[in-house]
Design an enzyme around this catalytic site. Structure first.
Site, PDB file in Angstrom:
ATOM      1  N   ARG A 181      29.538  11.235  22.744  1.00 25.05           N
ATOM      2  CA  ARG A 181      30.116  10.669  23.954  1.00 25.05           C
ATOM      3  C   ARG A 181      31.043  11.701  24.585  1.00 25.05           C
ATOM      4  NH1 ARG A 181      26.487   7.929  23.746  1.00 25.05           N
ATOM      5  NH2 ARG A 181      26.306   5.657  23.608  1.00 25.05           N
ATOM      6  N   ASP A 222      25.769  17.953  25.460  1.00 26.81           N
ATOM      7  CA  ASP A 222      24.744  17.082  26.030  1.00 26.81           C
ATOM      8  C   ASP A 222      25.403  15.903  26.732  1.00 26.81           C
ATOM      9  OD1 ASP A 222      22.008  16.318  26.477  1.00 26.81           O
ATOM     10  OD2 ASP A 222      22.254  14.752  24.957  1.00 26.81           O
ATOM     11  N   GLU A 235      30.209  11.787  33.581  1.00 28.38           N
ATOM     12  CA  GLU A 235      28.767  11.619  33.737  1.00 28.38           C
ATOM     13  C   GLU A 235      28.477  10.530  34.770  1.00 28.38           C
ATOM     14  OE1 GLU A 235      26.464  10.925  30.251  1.00 28.38           O
ATOM     15  OE2 GLU A 235      27.388  12.549  29.135  1.00 28.38           O
ATOM     16  N   HIS A 294      22.391  14.727  28.872  1.00 30.03           N
ATOM     17  CA  HIS A 294      22.313  13.548  28.005  1.00 30.03           C
ATOM     18  C   HIS A 294      20.865  13.273  27.589  1.00 30.03           C
ATOM     19  CE1 HIS A 294      24.881   9.774  27.056  1.00 30.03           C
ATOM     20  NE2 HIS A 294      23.916   9.895  26.175  1.00 30.03           N
TER      21      HIS A 294
END
Length: 330
Positions: A235, A259, A264, A296
């Site tokens: 996260r 990632d 986001e 992600h």
């Protein structure tokens, strides 16, 4: 049961339709829309028994209240995480929340190692250079992982898979977790500060909670070994981005692979190639030569999508039949 899928991508529909047809979930109707689930769009769920959402959507208090007013009784998260869901409000409204706790831990762990290798050996830079007929090696020097120490923070299914990969690379593996995994007999569990101090590679595999929010910050970065490689596939808010950027500028990190990252929100999985990024922190991260950022996609493997669609529909079926299968969040 009527289920409305929010934020549907072509691959979502493909795998869910294949699973639905293969297993003949005749009592379940699936409808798909591209709109993300958030407070102002939750009203679209009127007339549906359930909604299916993902980690990039806003299922806060306002959204939950609107879903309740629309008659929704079930929220199906097609992911493992649920930190974007107001669980207390859902419970108050009598809405059950179910998730997919494990779909393909190996997919995420393999991507974590891919990020570590790419950022370490500057493969992303080399790829662009060679396409432009630039075969120089300046700025591409990396370091070997063999014989180094990998620190795994969180040894659940994904963390365990990452630990095994690191062992396969010939690394010494240490870990920090409140609950030790007895299957990892080759892993040495240590205190958090010890892991920070001794690790050449640190990989984050823990959930986002009040305790882990900004786990990686100015203070914890200062305790890390100079030239550490940091990877995050869990996260974004596990890392305080401003402090990470300061650490990169101070050359605390040899390489960073991300990632997931803060900010986001609704931009993840969208094509913004013709846009100017409004979030300066992400733009700044992209400018560092030793940082590799992906969108992600750790979960994005065929086996994972098959497992997500199968488990999600099984969750819906269990709810319909008044049964529990352990995938309920509360």
């Amino acid at each position: 049961m009527k289920i409305l899928f929010f934020g549907t991508k072509s691959y979502d529909k493909k795998f869910f339709e294949e699973t639905w047809n293969k297993n003949e979930y005749k009592d379940i109707r699936l409808d798909y829309i591209e709109t993300l689930l958030e407070p102002d769009t939750a009203v679209l769920a009127k007339g549906y028994d359930a909604v299916c959402a993902f980690v990039n959507m806003d299922l806060g208090t306002r959204t939950i209240k609107t879903l309740s007013e629309c008659g929704v009784k079930l929220i199906l998260m097609r992911c493992a995480g649920f930190n974007n869901v107001d669980i207390a409000e859902a419970q108050k409204c009598g809405i059950t929340v179910m998730r997919v706790p494990g779909y393909s831990p190996e997919a995420v762990a393999e991507h974590a190692m891919a990020l570590a290798l790419t950022a370490n050996r500057h493969t992303h830079k080399a790829y662009v250079r060679v396409r432009e007929n630039d075969f120089s090696l300046n700025g591409l020097m990396g370091t070997t992982l063999y014989g180094k120490t990998a620190g795994i923070i969180g040894t659940g299914k994904i963390g365990s898979a990452m630990a095994k990969i690191c062992r396969g690379f010939g690394m010494n593996v240490i870990a920090y977790d409140m609950y030790e995994n007895p299957e990892l007999d080759f892993v040495k569990y240590v205190e958090f500060d010890t892991l920070l101090k001794d690790s050449d590679l640190i990989s984050l595999h823990c959930p986002l909670t009040e305790e882990t929010y900004h786990l990686i910050n100015k203070d914890t970065i200062s305790k890390m070994k100079q030239g550490v490689i940091l990877v995050n596939t869990s996260r974004g808010s596990l890392i305080k981005t401003e402090d990470l950027i300061s650490g990169i500028r101070d050359k605390r990190f040899f390489a960073v692979g991300l990632d997931v990252y803060e900010e986001e929100d609704e931009n993840v999985y969208e094509n913004l190639s013709d846009s100017i990024l409004q979030h300066s922190t992400v733009a700044r991260l992209l400018n560092f030569p030793n940082v590799c950022v992906t969108s992600h996609q750790g979960f994005f493997a065929k086996e994972a999508l098959e497992a997500i669609s199968s488990t999600t529909l099984e969750n819906a079926l269990c709810f319909m039949n008044g049964k529990k299968n352990g995938n309920e969040v509360f």
